[in-house]
Scaffold this active site. Structure first.
Site, PDB file in Angstrom:
ATOM      1  N   HIS A 186       5.297  -2.469   1.135  1.00 24.18           N
ATOM      2  CA  HIS A 186       6.365  -2.213   0.192  1.00 24.18           C
ATOM      3  C   HIS A 186       7.037  -3.542  -0.135  1.00 24.18           C
ATOM      4  CE1 HIS A 186       8.301  -1.333   4.231  1.00 24.18           C
ATOM      5  NE2 HIS A 186       8.884  -2.441   3.830  1.00 24.18           N
ATOM      6  N   ALA A 187       7.880  -3.518  -1.146  1.00 24.35           N
ATOM      7  CA  ALA A 187       8.695  -4.690  -1.480  1.00 24.35           C
ATOM      8  C   ALA A 187      10.143  -4.225  -1.522  1.00 24.35           C
ATOM      9  CB  ALA A 187       8.277  -5.262  -2.831  1.00 24.35           C
TER      10      ALA A 187
END
Ligand code: TYD
Length: 144
Positions: free
Chosen positions: A52-53
């Site tokens: 994820h970011a």
């Protein structure tokens, strides 16, 4: 301090026959203030945490025990960092896709972040992340 790029940081190591000691002070050994610390433990060997970011969160990840690989993607380039010493930390700016894999049995990952927890901070879809990066580049490009 630079908070724009991924950096492998080396922390002070005070060797001692009673056991070595390392230290992190916010804004000194890492380029962020620490708002939150969490850790990942009891990980089955070989386990994987999907990427994820974060929209606005920067992090430092330390292998306090054992080892694992951090895979980062900045929208253009993927890179792999093998973390296996507690006096190294990987600084990851906001808007970098990252996943962690290859956890050794009994590894311990400590993560210091500069924001409180918020589910809103997460981008969990890689295509959405790439679109976000392109949007930022367009805005920055227009300004420049
Ligand atoms: P999450 O970051 O979503 O892990 P992963 O992306 O590897 O699956 O975190 C897992 C769960 O832990 C999620 O339900 C939210 C909770 N959590 C907190 O409550 N506070 C935190 O600071 C973090 C990082 C997670």
């Amino acid at each position: 301090m630079n908070t724009e790029t991924i950096q492998l940081l080396q922390f002070p190591k005070i060797p001692d026959r009673r056991g070595n000691l390392s230290v992190i002070e916010e804004n000194i050994h890492i380029p962020i203030s620490i708002e939150r610390v969490y850790w990942i433990y009891d990980v089955p060997g070989g386990e994987y945490r999907w990427g994820h970011a974060f929209k606005n969160t920067c992090e430092v990840i330390v292998a306090m025990s054992g080892s694992f690989d951090i895979i980062t993607h900045d929208g253009k380039q993927e890179q792999r960092y093998h973390m296996n010493r507690s006096y190294y930390g990987l600084f990851i700016p906001k808007m970098i896709w990252r996943s962690i894999e290859n956890f050794s049995t009994n590894s311990l990952a400590l993560i210091a972040a500069d924001t409180p927890y918020s589910g809103e901070e997460y981008i969990r879809d890689f295509d959405e992340f790439i679109t976000g990066i392109k949007t930022i580049e367009t805005i920055v490009g227009d300004k420049g």
